[in-house]
Design a protein around this motif. Structure first.
Motif, PDB file in Angstrom:
ATOM      1  N   PHE A 113      57.256  39.902 -37.067  1.00 36.36           N
ATOM      2  CA  PHE A 113      56.131  39.917 -37.805  1.00 36.36           C
ATOM      3  C   PHE A 113      56.475  41.358 -38.490  1.00 36.36           C
ATOM      4  O   PHE A 113      55.615  42.152 -39.590  1.00 36.36           O
ATOM      5  CB  PHE A 113      55.115  39.183 -38.042  1.00 36.36           C
ATOM      6  CG  PHE A 113      54.889  38.012 -38.309  1.00 36.36           C
ATOM      7  CD1 PHE A 113      55.203  37.142 -39.195  1.00 36.36           C
ATOM      8  CD2 PHE A 113      55.094  36.716 -37.540  1.00 36.36           C
ATOM      9  CE1 PHE A 113      54.811  35.930 -39.676  1.00 36.36           C
ATOM     10  CE2 PHE A 113      54.963  35.111 -37.327  1.00 36.36           C
ATOM     11  CZ  PHE A 113      54.887  35.237 -38.554  1.00 36.36           C
ATOM     12  N   ASP A 114      57.500  41.679 -37.473  1.00 41.26           N
ATOM     13  CA  ASP A 114      58.215  43.059 -38.957  1.00 41.26           C
ATOM     14  C   ASP A 114      59.222  43.381 -38.738  1.00 41.26           C
ATOM     15  O   ASP A 114      59.870  43.157 -37.858  1.00 41.26           O
ATOM     16  CB  ASP A 114      56.775  43.988 -37.513  1.00 41.26           C
ATOM     17  CG  ASP A 114      56.199  45.276 -38.699  1.00 41.26           C
ATOM     18  OD1 ASP A 114      57.195  46.430 -39.385  1.00 41.26           O
ATOM     19  OD2 ASP A 114      55.724  46.323 -38.334  1.00 41.26           O
ATOM     20  N   LYS A 115      59.108  44.788 -39.651  1.00 39.78           N
ATOM     21  CA  LYS A 115      60.898  45.344 -39.442  1.00 39.78           C
ATOM     22  C   LYS A 115      61.235  46.168 -37.851  1.00 39.78           C
ATOM     23  O   LYS A 115      60.055  46.744 -37.810  1.00 39.78           O
ATOM     24  CB  LYS A 115      60.967  45.761 -41.113  1.00 39.78           C
ATOM     25  CG  LYS A 115      60.578  47.151 -41.137  1.00 39.78           C
ATOM     26  CD  LYS A 115      60.802  47.972 -42.700  1.00 39.78           C
ATOM     27  CE  LYS A 115      60.008  49.488 -42.370  1.00 39.78           C
ATOM     28  NZ  LYS A 115      60.113  50.025 -43.669  1.00 39.78           N
ATOM     29  N   VAL A 116      62.272  46.280 -38.136  1.00 39.88           N
ATOM     30  CA  VAL A 116      62.377  47.530 -36.857  1.00 39.88           C
ATOM     31  C   VAL A 116      63.409  48.740 -38.417  1.00 39.88           C
ATOM     32  O   VAL A 116      64.031  48.750 -38.079  1.00 39.88           O
ATOM     33  CB  VAL A 116      63.604  46.675 -35.854  1.00 39.88           C
ATOM     34  CG1 VAL A 116      63.901  47.827 -34.765  1.00 39.88           C
ATOM     35  CG2 VAL A 116      62.334  45.991 -35.083  1.00 39.88           C
ATOM     36  N   ASP A 117      63.052  49.740 -37.571  1.00 43.21           N
ATOM     37  CA  ASP A 117      63.923  51.066 -38.725  1.00 43.21           C
ATOM     38  C   ASP A 117      64.798  51.800 -37.613  1.00 43.21           C
ATOM     39  O   ASP A 117      66.123  51.929 -37.826  1.00 43.21           O
ATOM     40  CB  ASP A 117      62.529  51.725 -38.558  1.00 43.21           C
ATOM     41  CG  ASP A 117      61.903  51.258 -40.387  1.00 43.21           C
ATOM     42  OD1 ASP A 117      63.078  50.492 -41.145  1.00 43.21           O
ATOM     43  OD2 ASP A 117      60.968  52.061 -40.991  1.00 43.21           O
ATOM     44  N   ALA A 118      64.142  51.357 -36.295  1.00 46.61           N
ATOM     45  CA  ALA A 118      64.964  52.398 -35.269  1.00 46.61           C
ATOM     46  C   ALA A 118      64.589  51.601 -34.157  1.00 46.61           C
ATOM     47  O   ALA A 118      63.533  51.617 -33.194  1.00 46.61           O
ATOM     48  CB  ALA A 118      64.782  54.117 -34.607  1.00 46.61           C
ATOM     49  N   LEU A 119      64.769  51.591 -32.846  1.00 47.61           N
ATOM     50  CA  LEU A 119      64.911  50.841 -31.530  1.00 47.61           C
ATOM     51  C   LEU A 119      66.212  51.694 -30.553  1.00 47.61           C
ATOM     52  O   LEU A 119      67.433  52.035 -30.329  1.00 47.61           O
ATOM     53  CB  LEU A 119      65.600  49.237 -31.445  1.00 47.61           C
ATOM     54  CG  LEU A 119      65.095  49.477 -29.963  1.00 47.61           C
ATOM     55  CD1 LEU A 119      63.943  49.328 -29.229  1.00 47.61           C
ATOM     56  CD2 LEU A 119      65.797  47.376 -30.101  1.00 47.61           C
ATOM     57  N   GLU A 120      65.923  52.232 -29.465  1.00 45.06           N
ATOM     58  CA  GLU A 120      66.271  52.713 -27.712  1.00 45.06           C
ATOM     59  C   GLU A 120      65.658  52.506 -26.768  1.00 45.06           C
ATOM     60  O   GLU A 120      64.538  52.059 -26.991  1.00 45.06           O
ATOM     61  CB  GLU A 120      65.667  54.585 -27.173  1.00 45.06           C
ATOM     62  CG  GLU A 120      66.314  55.497 -29.346  1.00 45.06           C
ATOM     63  CD  GLU A 120      66.096  56.829 -29.487  1.00 45.06           C
ATOM     64  OE1 GLU A 120      67.385  57.973 -28.886  1.00 45.06           O
ATOM     65  OE2 GLU A 120      65.204  57.248 -29.537  1.00 45.06           O
ATOM     66  N   ALA A 137      61.386  51.401 -23.824  1.00 45.21           N
ATOM     67  CA  ALA A 137      61.734  51.222 -25.302  1.00 45.21           C
ATOM     68  C   ALA A 137      60.697  52.238 -25.774  1.00 45.21           C
ATOM     69  O   ALA A 137      59.959  52.483 -24.914  1.00 45.21           O
ATOM     70  CB  ALA A 137      62.223  50.134 -25.202  1.00 45.21           C
ATOM     71  N   LYS A 138      61.674  52.899 -26.893  1.00 45.97           N
ATOM     72  CA  LYS A 138      60.908  53.277 -28.267  1.00 45.97           C
ATOM     73  C   LYS A 138      61.093  52.717 -29.552  1.00 45.97           C
ATOM     74  O   LYS A 138      62.610  52.404 -29.631  1.00 45.97           O
ATOM     75  CB  LYS A 138      61.634  55.098 -27.668  1.00 45.97           C
ATOM     76  CG  LYS A 138      61.510  55.974 -26.846  1.00 45.97           C
ATOM     77  CD  LYS A 138      62.116  56.960 -26.869  1.00 45.97           C
ATOM     78  CE  LYS A 138      61.622  58.574 -25.971  1.00 45.97           C
ATOM     79  NZ  LYS A 138      62.568  59.439 -25.861  1.00 45.97           N
ATOM     80  N   TRP A 139      60.805  52.759 -30.429  1.00 43.63           N
ATOM     81  CA  TRP A 139      61.162  51.931 -30.930  1.00 43.63           C
ATOM     82  C   TRP A 139      59.890  52.489 -32.683  1.00 43.63           C
ATOM     83  O   TRP A 139      59.033  52.476 -32.202  1.00 43.63           O
ATOM     84  CB  TRP A 139      61.293  50.244 -31.514  1.00 43.63           C
ATOM     85  CG  TRP A 139      59.470  49.729 -31.338  1.00 43.63           C
ATOM     86  CD1 TRP A 139      58.846  48.707 -31.607  1.00 43.63           C
ATOM     87  CD2 TRP A 139      59.336  49.152 -29.725  1.00 43.63           C
ATOM     88  NE1 TRP A 139      58.014  48.618 -31.344  1.00 43.63           N
ATOM     89  CE2 TRP A 139      57.964  48.949 -29.830  1.00 43.63           C
ATOM     90  CE3 TRP A 139      59.112  50.390 -28.678  1.00 43.63           C
ATOM     91  CZ2 TRP A 139      57.448  47.669 -28.900  1.00 43.63           C
ATOM     92  CZ3 TRP A 139      58.351  49.586 -27.542  1.00 43.63           C
ATOM     93  CH2 TRP A 139      57.381  48.868 -27.483  1.00 43.63           C
ATOM     94  N   LYS A 140      60.073  52.128 -33.611  1.00 44.81           N
ATOM     95  CA  LYS A 140      59.550  52.238 -35.177  1.00 44.81           C
ATOM     96  C   LYS A 140      60.019  51.161 -36.044  1.00 44.81           C
ATOM     97  O   LYS A 140      60.668  50.722 -36.261  1.00 44.81           O
ATOM     98  CB  LYS A 140      60.606  53.751 -36.165  1.00 44.81           C
ATOM     99  CG  LYS A 140      60.006  53.990 -37.031  1.00 44.81           C
ATOM    100  CD  LYS A 140      60.137  54.994 -37.811  1.00 44.81           C
ATOM    101  CE  LYS A 140      59.533  55.373 -39.112  1.00 44.81           C
ATOM    102  NZ  LYS A 140      58.181  56.239 -38.587  1.00 44.81           N
ATOM    103  N   THR A 141      58.422  51.362 -36.793  1.00 47.94           N
ATOM    104  CA  THR A 141      58.223  49.733 -37.438  1.00 47.94           C
ATOM    105  C   THR A 141      57.897  50.330 -38.382  1.00 47.94           C
ATOM    106  O   THR A 141      57.726  51.278 -38.635  1.00 47.94           O
ATOM    107  CB  THR A 141      57.119  48.535 -36.384  1.00 47.94           C
ATOM    108  OG1 THR A 141      56.107  49.339 -36.391  1.00 47.94           O
ATOM    109  CG2 THR A 141      58.015  48.104 -35.143  1.00 47.94           C
ATOM    110  N   GLY A 155      57.274  52.725 -24.789  1.00 48.49           N
ATOM    111  CA  GLY A 155      56.185  52.161 -23.571  1.00 48.49           C
ATOM    112  C   GLY A 155      57.454  51.904 -22.758  1.00 48.49           C
ATOM    113  O   GLY A 155      58.697  51.249 -22.934  1.00 48.49           O
ATOM    114  N   THR A 156      57.649  51.508 -21.240  1.00 51.33           N
ATOM    115  CA  THR A 156      57.852  50.627 -19.955  1.00 51.33           C
ATOM    116  C   THR A 156      57.394  49.456 -20.255  1.00 51.33           C
ATOM    117  O   THR A 156      56.718  49.124 -20.023  1.00 51.33           O
ATOM    118  CB  THR A 156      57.642  51.056 -18.523  1.00 51.33           C
ATOM    119  OG1 THR A 156      57.087  52.859 -18.870  1.00 51.33           O
ATOM    120  CG2 THR A 156      57.982  50.778 -18.046  1.00 51.33           C
ATOM    121  N   ILE A 157      58.950  48.930 -20.076  1.00 51.93           N
ATOM    122  CA  ILE A 157      58.442  46.954 -20.188  1.00 51.93           C
ATOM    123  C   ILE A 157      58.857  46.603 -19.088  1.00 51.93           C
ATOM    124  O   ILE A 157      57.671  45.750 -19.295  1.00 51.93           O
ATOM    125  CB  ILE A 157      60.305  46.905 -21.054  1.00 51.93           C
ATOM    126  CG1 ILE A 157      60.029  47.148 -22.375  1.00 51.93           C
ATOM    127  CG2 ILE A 157      60.070  45.168 -21.137  1.00 51.93           C
ATOM    128  CD1 ILE A 157      61.472  46.801 -23.284  1.00 51.93           C
TER     129      ILE A 157
END
Length: 370
Positions: free
Chosen positions: A161-168, A90-94, A141-143
């Motif tokens: 306990f955070d927002k997610v602006d993007a998730l791939e 996954a790649k994600w932005k918080t 990172g790899t899950i």
């Protein structure tokens, strides 16, 4: 001989390390990434304009900035998909915020993956957030890797306990990844405090609402608002607009006794106007360990518990679809179930579920929910 052997061993180790790095780099390059918003995101009580937020703050306006921030968190949201990939990444932005003082970074900002095996959801791995250097907002990172061949049904919990602006979601280059239908039945909404929000759980899938849902194959939505759940009318309006089979309410952990007495009836009235017969299951607040030796906290907490029980039981006299579950066994009796005297750890949530699950299930069966 010994010196020559040592030299060759060092060269071998360096070569092996370089080879492993190269293999890891090539493997990473061979992954393809899909926008999670194109898969199936579940766990919302109502639709939201942003894919990874749980409450529409344009429609439900809160003056409190912290509540608005919490509403935009991805708490309780899940991505469900199937894939025949042997690797899931996954790649994600918080946001750039750090983890809370009584929570680890995985539960605050990370991902928690489960794969269905023989009809049960089995833990598969975590998406570890990048916390080495601020800002803590971009993660990659790899899950899980090296999985057997075949199609996997996946349930991915988003940060608590955070927002997610993007998730791939990343899978092997030649693998398929497709949305999956919601695998759960009925719809049970949990509304509450930091206990419901999941403070001090180890991972986002380890909150008591999430575990209750997986254990019983129920579709659970989490409206926990840490420290900010005080029987406000705005929350009641959200619940009134939500079609659910049952509401489970951790409503008394945050408000003081006076607030409980002042707000309880109006809170219930708003919900009841829209859902006259939907079960409202009120959970008594836990007996916090911070009461053990602090007499001021002891007095305040005792007053809250007394007010809660009196208000609910008075309302039960005229409303046969309201229920009250006491909290004597929520945290066990060995004084080891919280992170800070208040917020349950995974052990604390285990004790809590052992106490409340049979009682909740008994109530739900009256409504054909089983």
């Amino acid at each position: 001989m010994s010196r020559l052997f040592t030299m060759h061993m060092k060269r071998f180790i360096v070569t092996l390390a370089l080879l492993m790095s190269f293999v890891a780099m090539v493997s990473a390059q061979q992954l393809k990434y899909v926008d999670a918003a194109e898969l199936n995101i579940i766990g919302k009580v109502l639709p939201t304009p942003k894919p990874f937020t749980r409450v529409d703050t344009d429609k439900y306006h809160f003056e409190d900035k912290t509540i608005r921030r919490y509403a935009n968190y991805s708490t309780g949201l899940m991505v469900v998909f199937s894939t025949d990939s042997r690797t899931i990444a996954a790649k994600w932005k918080t946001s750039s915020a750090n983890a809370g003082y009584n929570m680890n970074s995985i539960v605050c900002k990370g991902l928690d993956l489960y794969i269905r095996q023989d009809g049960k959801w089995v833990f598969a791995g975590v998406g570890k957030p990048s916390m080495g250097k601020a800002p803590y907002d971009n993660h990659n990172g790899t899950i899980v890797r090296n999985m057997p061949e075949g199609t996997k049904e996946c349930l991915l919990y988003l940060p608590l306990f955070d927002k997610v602006d993007a998730l791939e979601i990343g899978v092997d280059e030649n693998a398929s990844i497709v949305p999956m239908e919601n695998p759960f039945r009925y719809k049970i909404v949990f509304k509450g405090s930091s206990v419901t929000h999941g403070a001090s759980a180890s991972r986002s899938g380890m909150t008591y609402p999430a575990r209750f849902g997986r254990d019983n194959n129920f579709y659970v939505c989490n409206l926990g608002f840490s420290g900010k759940s005080k029987l406000q009318k705005e929350y009641a309006r959200i619940l009134a607009d939500t079609e659910a089979d049952a509401f489970i309410l951790d409503a008394f952990s945050n408000p003081l006794a006076d607030e409980i007495n002042e707000r309880f009836d109006e809170f219930v009235d708003i919900i009841r106007a829209a859902h006259p017969q939907t079960p409202l299951i009120f959970l008594q607040t836990e007996r916090r360990e911070t009461r053990n030796f602090d007499m001021v906290i002891e007095k305040t907490e005792a007053e809250k518990q007394k007010a809660a029980e009196e208000q609910v039981k008075e309302r039960m006299k005229t409303d046969r679809h309201i229920y009250f579950i006491t909290s004597e066994d929520y945290l066990g009796h060995d004084h080891i179930a919280t992170a800070d005297g208040c917020h349950p750890t995974d052990l604390g949530f285990t004790y809590m579920l052992e106490s409340i699950s049979p009682k909740i299930l008994k109530i739900l069966r009256k409504y054909g929910i089983r």
